[in-house]
Design a protein around this motif. Structure first.
Motif, mmCIF file in Angstrom:
data_model
loop_
_atom_site.group_PDB
_atom_site.id
_atom_site.type_symbol
_atom_site.label_atom_id
_atom_site.label_comp_id
_atom_site.label_asym_id
_atom_site.label_seq_id
_atom_site.Cartn_x
_atom_site.Cartn_y
_atom_site.Cartn_z
ATOM 1 N N VAL A 73 0.827 -1.200 0.000
ATOM 2 C CA VAL A 73 0.000 0.000 0.000
ATOM 3 C C VAL A 73 0.866 1.257 0.000
ATOM 4 C CG1 VAL A 73 -2.039 -1.029 1.094
ATOM 5 C CG2 VAL A 73 -0.206 -0.183 2.520
ATOM 6 N N ASN A 74 0.228 2.366 -0.325
ATOM 7 C CA ASN A 74 0.901 3.659 -0.336
ATOM 8 C C ASN A 74 -0.129 4.720 0.013
ATOM 9 O OD1 ASN A 74 2.597 5.823 -0.712
ATOM 10 N ND2 ASN A 74 2.686 5.642 -2.929
ATOM 11 N N HIS A 75 0.169 5.495 1.049
ATOM 12 C CA HIS A 75 -0.726 6.580 1.442
ATOM 13 C C HIS A 75 -0.003 7.525 2.388
ATOM 14 C CE1 HIS A 75 -1.247 4.675 5.360
ATOM 15 N NE2 HIS A 75 -1.445 3.533 4.701
ATOM 16 N N SER A 76 -0.636 8.650 2.636
ATOM 17 C CA SER A 76 -0.080 9.644 3.571
ATOM 18 C C SER A 76 -0.359 9.202 5.008
ATOM 19 C CB SER A 76 -0.730 11.003 3.320
ATOM 20 O OG SER A 76 -2.113 10.935 3.631
ATOM 21 N N MET A 80 -3.604 6.778 7.343
ATOM 22 C CA MET A 80 -3.199 5.521 7.979
ATOM 23 C C MET A 80 -4.357 4.829 8.698
ATOM 24 S SD MET A 80 -0.209 4.855 10.819
ATOM 25 C CE MET A 80 -0.902 6.004 11.993
ATOM 26 N N ILE A 81 -5.091 5.548 9.518
ATOM 27 C CA ILE A 81 -6.171 4.932 10.292
ATOM 28 C C ILE A 81 -7.278 4.442 9.367
ATOM 29 C CG2 ILE A 81 -7.909 5.308 12.098
ATOM 30 C CD1 ILE A 81 -4.940 5.116 13.081
ATOM 31 N N GLU A 82 -7.586 5.196 8.329
ATOM 32 C CA GLU A 82 -8.606 4.762 7.372
ATOM 33 C C GLU A 82 -8.214 3.429 6.727
ATOM 34 O OE1 GLU A 82 -10.813 6.227 3.248
ATOM 35 O OE2 GLU A 82 -9.453 7.606 4.272
ATOM 36 N N GLY A 140 5.589 6.694 2.211
ATOM 37 C CA GLY A 140 4.242 6.134 2.291
ATOM 38 C C GLY A 140 4.109 4.715 1.773
ATOM 39 N N ILE A 141 5.125 4.196 1.104
ATOM 40 C CA ILE A 141 5.053 2.838 0.552
ATOM 41 C C ILE A 141 5.421 1.844 1.649
ATOM 42 C CG2 ILE A 141 6.026 1.229 -1.128
ATOM 43 C CD1 ILE A 141 6.589 3.700 -2.902
ATOM 44 N N PHE A 166 -5.563 2.881 -2.029
ATOM 45 C CA PHE A 166 -4.448 2.561 -1.147
ATOM 46 C C PHE A 166 -3.475 1.558 -1.761
ATOM 47 C CE2 PHE A 166 -7.622 3.759 2.198
ATOM 48 C CZ PHE A 166 -6.924 4.840 2.701
ATOM 49 N N SER A 167 -3.989 0.643 -2.562
ATOM 50 C CA SER A 167 -3.160 -0.472 -3.072
ATOM 51 C C SER A 167 -2.165 -0.015 -4.115
ATOM 52 C CB SER A 167 -4.053 -1.543 -3.693
ATOM 53 O OG SER A 167 -4.866 -2.117 -2.705
#
Length: 168
Positions: A73-76, A80-82, A140-141, A166-167
């Motif tokens: 996954v990759n996100h800010s 994270m909690i989401e 973020g990765i 996210f993926s």
């Protein structure tokens, strides 16, 4: 109590408990230092006991019948909690987070977030510690090992993570 008896008691206690037990609590219970407990746990792991250290303490992982998958996954940080909520929503367990560091190689942090209560505790600890997640080291990765009761649950987790962007 001899060290062999103490170690057997630690395994029995961890197997019988569904909640994590802090090293300091084990030390107090057995009348030894926390460092002795750390050494005991290391020896027990080396002997094949599936003991995991989490932020909440030690647990014995006996979920051998669960389906496992590694997700990328990759996100800010703000998302994270989401991301974790999606996994828990479908009965998934977030076992760990993994990042590939250019100097140290693979870095793994045990999480063992099994339900919404665990997630709420994690979020509270994250905010109060003012810590940065491992994923910040890799823009973020990151990877998670997740487990669930069925392949269908894993599929639904992956489907929604993909749907939400996210993926990888």
């Amino acid at each position: 109590m001899k060290y062999i008896d103490r170690r057997e008691s630690i395994v029995k206690l961890l197997r019988e408990n569904n909640e994590a037990i802090k090293g300091l609590d084990l030390a107090n219970r057995f009348g030894v230092t926390r460092q002795i407990i750390v050494k005991d746990i290391a020896i027990l792991r080396a002997k094949g006991n599936n003991i995991i250290a989490t932020p909440d303490g030690y647990i014995y992982n006996i979920d051998i019948n669960r389906v496992k998958s590694i997700i990328a996954v990759n996100h800010s940080v703000e998302k994270m909690i989401e991301e974790l909520q999606i996994v828990v929503k479908y009965g998934g367990i977030i076992e760990n987070v993994i990042v590939e560091h250019p100097l140290y190689g693979e870095i793994i942090g045990n999480m063992m977030i099994k339900n919404l209560n665990d997630l709420n505790k994690f979020e509270k600890s994250f905010k109060s510690a003012e810590a940065k997640p491992l994923s910040e080291l890799t823009n973020g990765i990151h990877l998670h090992t997740i487990s669930a009761n069925t392949e269908e649950d894993i599929y639904e987790i992956k489907r929604e993570l993909e749907e939400k962007g996210f993926s990888l």
